[in-house]
Design a protein around this motif. Structure first.
Motif, PDB file in Angstrom:
ATOM      1  N   ALA A 254      40.983 -43.349   6.919  1.00 47.29           N
ATOM      2  CA  ALA A 254      40.274 -42.210   6.567  1.00 47.29           C
ATOM      3  C   ALA A 254      41.571 -40.979   7.669  1.00 47.29           C
ATOM      4  O   ALA A 254      41.191 -40.007   7.158  1.00 47.29           O
ATOM      5  CB  ALA A 254      39.708 -42.451   6.419  1.00 47.29           C
ATOM      6  N   LEU A 255      41.265 -40.724   8.864  1.00 47.18           N
ATOM      7  CA  LEU A 255      42.274 -40.479   9.322  1.00 47.18           C
ATOM      8  C   LEU A 255      43.371 -40.084   8.856  1.00 47.18           C
ATOM      9  O   LEU A 255      43.681 -39.111   9.168  1.00 47.18           O
ATOM     10  CB  LEU A 255      42.162 -40.996  10.814  1.00 47.18           C
ATOM     11  CG  LEU A 255      42.809 -39.875  11.722  1.00 47.18           C
ATOM     12  CD1 LEU A 255      42.156 -39.169  12.048  1.00 47.18           C
ATOM     13  CD2 LEU A 255      43.241 -41.136  13.336  1.00 47.18           C
ATOM     14  N   GLY A 256      43.933 -40.761   9.158  1.00 54.84           N
ATOM     15  CA  GLY A 256      45.307 -40.415   8.247  1.00 54.84           C
ATOM     16  C   GLY A 256      45.218 -39.656   6.697  1.00 54.84           C
ATOM     17  O   GLY A 256      45.924 -38.870   6.741  1.00 54.84           O
ATOM     18  N   GLN A 257      44.362 -39.824   5.606  1.00 55.43           N
ATOM     19  CA  GLN A 257      44.170 -38.905   4.958  1.00 55.43           C
ATOM     20  C   GLN A 257      44.042 -37.441   5.172  1.00 55.43           C
ATOM     21  O   GLN A 257      44.444 -36.620   4.392  1.00 55.43           O
ATOM     22  CB  GLN A 257      42.884 -39.529   3.683  1.00 55.43           C
ATOM     23  CG  GLN A 257      43.114 -40.979   3.757  1.00 55.43           C
ATOM     24  CD  GLN A 257      42.130 -41.550   2.299  1.00 55.43           C
ATOM     25  OE1 GLN A 257      41.720 -40.704   1.851  1.00 55.43           O
ATOM     26  NE2 GLN A 257      41.367 -43.032   2.765  1.00 55.43           N
ATOM     27  N   MET A 258      42.540 -37.225   5.918  1.00 56.76           N
ATOM     28  CA  MET A 258      42.498 -36.296   6.676  1.00 56.76           C
ATOM     29  C   MET A 258      43.304 -35.542   7.008  1.00 56.76           C
ATOM     30  O   MET A 258      44.297 -34.119   6.824  1.00 56.76           O
ATOM     31  CB  MET A 258      41.398 -36.670   7.932  1.00 56.76           C
ATOM     32  CG  MET A 258      39.980 -36.493   7.306  1.00 56.76           C
ATOM     33  SD  MET A 258      39.385 -35.601   5.872  1.00 56.76           S
ATOM     34  CE  MET A 258      38.585 -33.946   7.223  1.00 56.76           C
ATOM     35  N   ALA A 259      44.520 -35.714   8.456  1.00 60.60           N
ATOM     36  CA  ALA A 259      45.886 -34.917   8.261  1.00 60.60           C
ATOM     37  C   ALA A 259      46.602 -34.768   7.273  1.00 60.60           C
ATOM     38  O   ALA A 259      47.067 -33.921   7.605  1.00 60.60           O
ATOM     39  CB  ALA A 259      46.823 -37.325   9.506  1.00 60.60           C
ATOM     40  N   ARG A 260      46.635 -35.463   6.200  1.00 62.71           N
ATOM     41  CA  ARG A 260      47.755 -35.059   4.944  1.00 62.71           C
ATOM     42  C   ARG A 260      47.183 -33.924   4.635  1.00 62.71           C
ATOM     43  O   ARG A 260      47.309 -33.162   4.066  1.00 62.71           O
ATOM     44  CB  ARG A 260      47.870 -36.443   4.195  1.00 62.71           C
ATOM     45  CG  ARG A 260      49.052 -37.484   4.928  1.00 62.71           C
ATOM     46  CD  ARG A 260      49.430 -39.167   4.524  1.00 62.71           C
ATOM     47  NE  ARG A 260      50.152 -39.776   5.326  1.00 62.71           N
ATOM     48  CZ  ARG A 260      49.546 -40.259   5.818  1.00 62.71           C
ATOM     49  NH1 ARG A 260      48.558 -40.431   5.939  1.00 62.71           N
ATOM     50  NH2 ARG A 260      50.773 -41.671   6.929  1.00 62.71           N
ATOM     51  N   ALA A 261      45.718 -33.886   4.689  1.00 67.26           N
ATOM     52  CA  ALA A 261      44.983 -33.059   3.938  1.00 67.26           C
ATOM     53  C   ALA A 261      45.176 -31.921   4.721  1.00 67.26           C
ATOM     54  O   ALA A 261      44.483 -30.157   4.807  1.00 67.26           O
ATOM     55  CB  ALA A 261      43.764 -32.946   3.492  1.00 67.26           C
ATOM     56  N   GLY A 262      45.476 -31.753   5.804  1.00 63.46           N
ATOM     57  CA  GLY A 262      45.818 -30.598   6.099  1.00 63.46           C
ATOM     58  C   GLY A 262      45.126 -30.457   7.861  1.00 63.46           C
ATOM     59  O   GLY A 262      44.814 -29.487   8.392  1.00 63.46           O
ATOM     60  N   TYR A 263      44.356 -31.270   8.098  1.00 67.39           N
ATOM     61  CA  TYR A 263      42.894 -30.953   9.341  1.00 67.39           C
ATOM     62  C   TYR A 263      43.473 -31.437  10.468  1.00 67.39           C
ATOM     63  O   TYR A 263      44.443 -32.265  10.720  1.00 67.39           O
ATOM     64  CB  TYR A 263      41.935 -32.037   9.044  1.00 67.39           C
ATOM     65  CG  TYR A 263      40.872 -31.643   7.956  1.00 67.39           C
ATOM     66  CD1 TYR A 263      39.957 -30.834   8.325  1.00 67.39           C
ATOM     67  CD2 TYR A 263      41.038 -32.269   6.658  1.00 67.39           C
ATOM     68  CE1 TYR A 263      38.874 -31.137   7.523  1.00 67.39           C
ATOM     69  CE2 TYR A 263      39.781 -31.497   5.456  1.00 67.39           C
ATOM     70  CZ  TYR A 263      38.652 -31.271   6.235  1.00 67.39           C
ATOM     71  OH  TYR A 263      37.301 -31.335   5.281  1.00 67.39           O
ATOM     72  N   PRO A 264      43.079 -30.723  11.455  1.00 66.06           N
ATOM     73  CA  PRO A 264      43.787 -31.488  13.002  1.00 66.06           C
ATOM     74  C   PRO A 264      42.402 -32.282  13.185  1.00 66.06           C
ATOM     75  O   PRO A 264      42.145 -32.842  12.223  1.00 66.06           O
ATOM     76  CB  PRO A 264      42.679 -30.588  13.646  1.00 66.06           C
ATOM     77  CG  PRO A 264      42.489 -28.899  12.944  1.00 66.06           C
ATOM     78  CD  PRO A 264      42.973 -29.627  11.341  1.00 66.06           C
ATOM     79  N   VAL A 265      43.352 -33.471  14.311  1.00 66.74           N
ATOM     80  CA  VAL A 265      43.099 -34.451  14.041  1.00 66.74           C
ATOM     81  C   VAL A 265      42.809 -35.528  15.404  1.00 66.74           C
ATOM     82  O   VAL A 265      43.103 -34.943  16.283  1.00 66.74           O
ATOM     83  CB  VAL A 265      43.051 -36.093  12.951  1.00 66.74           C
ATOM     84  CG1 VAL A 265      43.099 -35.296  11.602  1.00 66.74           C
ATOM     85  CG2 VAL A 265      44.804 -36.020  13.434  1.00 66.74           C
ATOM     86  N   GLY A 266      42.021 -36.607  15.467  1.00 68.46           N
ATOM     87  CA  GLY A 266      41.983 -36.987  17.076  1.00 68.46           C
ATOM     88  C   GLY A 266      41.180 -38.239  16.710  1.00 68.46           C
ATOM     89  O   GLY A 266      40.457 -39.071  15.774  1.00 68.46           O
TER      90      GLY A 266
END
Length: 377
Positions: A254-266
């Protein structure tokens, strides 16, 4: 006579046998056994929307005649806990919730879309912090909650006043008392908050952390990179302490999906524990995170490192909630730490803390060099 090259090319070639791909389990979606609806919640469009979601899922809905939530029906504390953890209440945030509190070292301010969590983590940080049975309360007066945030712009002391984190702007933490993604399919509050921050033309950031993986509804939202999703992760041997959550693999995916959707992640690595062979276990965790984030464009990644600690009050609550747990809560293996309020926390001895800090930061520097370590605690 050997075949001609042309004939050799036409001979069938066996394709290599690929190993079977394990289908990934769907993200866990909480289905409360009981949904309580206060009259005040139905005075708000968002409250009526949450009720419609619950009814569409066929959940058992009980409309209350008053705004006060009923006391537990079960006299046995253990049964009362179990019933409370299976209950969602649609209610209204009281006025005190609109007076925001600072939440160092995470963010400038804490605001609450809800209170309570459907997970069953045996080290739960909410134990001893929330009063009464652990019912999950989702707030219907969302317009007031989000509309109140503007008054706090630029007034924080964590990122607003920090040279190292100034690029984050004024930060607002939405997961101090809940896991907003774990209840998003029932509330829609997190999506609304992401849209609100995405449209807010100011240096701001919405922050939340989660142990759940149902990010599909968030991927196409107009976030404008003003929301940072962090996944709460731990070494695999600690998974037995995190009941009712999505798997580590699902969270990292899920984190990878969000990062690829342009979100800053952590990554929120918590609570760090000296599990057997902890050095190898946490090194493997960080390598797995690196694999999940490989190739994400314009990766904006942070890491927050939080060791396990407990108070006398939280220990008593957790022992009541999870009497069979082997979570290490022996004061003899800890040292006391006094907070600024004079209360006591039991933390790991300094040599162990230093060893864990050194090891995890070295693993991050080696395998996830893009990660900015925000703090260790």
């Amino acid at each position: 006579m050997p075949p001609s090259p042309a004939l050799a090319l036409e001979e069938p070639v066996e394709a290599p046998v690929e190993p079977p791909v394990e289908p990934q389990r769907p993200a866990r979606l909480w289905r409360p056994r009981r949904v309580l609806v206060t009259p005040a919640a139905l005075d708000h469009d968002h409250g009526r929307g949450m009720l419609a979601r619950a009814e569409a899922l066929g959940l058992a809905v009980e409309r209350l005649s008053a705004n006060r939530l009923p006391s537990p029906r079960e006299p046995d504390p253990r049964r009362a806990y179990t019933a409370a953890k299976a209950t969602l209440a649609l209610t209204v945030a009281p006025p005190t919730k609109l007076r925001l509190q600072p939440i160092p070292p995470s963010a400038d301010w804490r605001f609450d879309l809800a209170e309570g969590c459907p997970a069953h983590c045996q080290y739960c940080y909410l134990a001893g912090s929330l009063q009464g049975p652990p019912v999950t309360r989702a707030y219907a007066n969302l317009d007031a909650i989000l509309g109140n945030l503007d008054a706090y712009l630029g007034r924080g002391a964590v990122t607003s006043a920090s040279a190292e984190r100034a690029q984050e702007g004024t930060t607002f933490e939405a997961s101090c008392y809940t896991d907003p993604l774990g209840i998003e399919h029932l509330t829609g509050s997190l999506s609304a908050a992401i849209r609100h921050f995405g449209a807010w033309d100011a240096p701001v950031q919405l922050r939340f952390t989660t142990k759940f993986a149902a990010v599909a509804p968030l991927l196409d939202l107009p976030h404008n990179r003003r929301t940072r999703i962090r996944v709460s992760v731990n070494a695999r041997p600690a998974a037995r302490y995190e009941g009712g959550t999505d798997t580590l693999d699902a969270r990292l995916s899920a984190l990878g999906q969000m990062a690829r959707a342009g979100y800053p992640v952590g990554l929120t690595i918590a609570p760090i524990l000296p599990v057997p062979d902890w050095e190898a276990a946490y090194a493997a965790l960080i390598r797995d995170a690196a694999d999940a984030l490989a190739g994400a464009p314009d990766l904006d990644l942070t890491a927050e490192l939080i060791t396990h600690r407990f108070t006398p009050g939280s220990k008593a609550v957790l022992r009541g909630w999870y009497p069979g747990s082997d979570l290490p809560l022996d004061e003899a293996d800890r040292v006391e730490k006094r907070t600024k309020f004079g209360t006591v926390k039991h933390v790991f001895p300094k040599p162990l803390m230093q060893a864990m800090r050194t090891h995890l930061t070295e693993c991050l520097a080696r395998d996830l060099p893009a990660a900015r370590v925000l703090y260790w605690t």
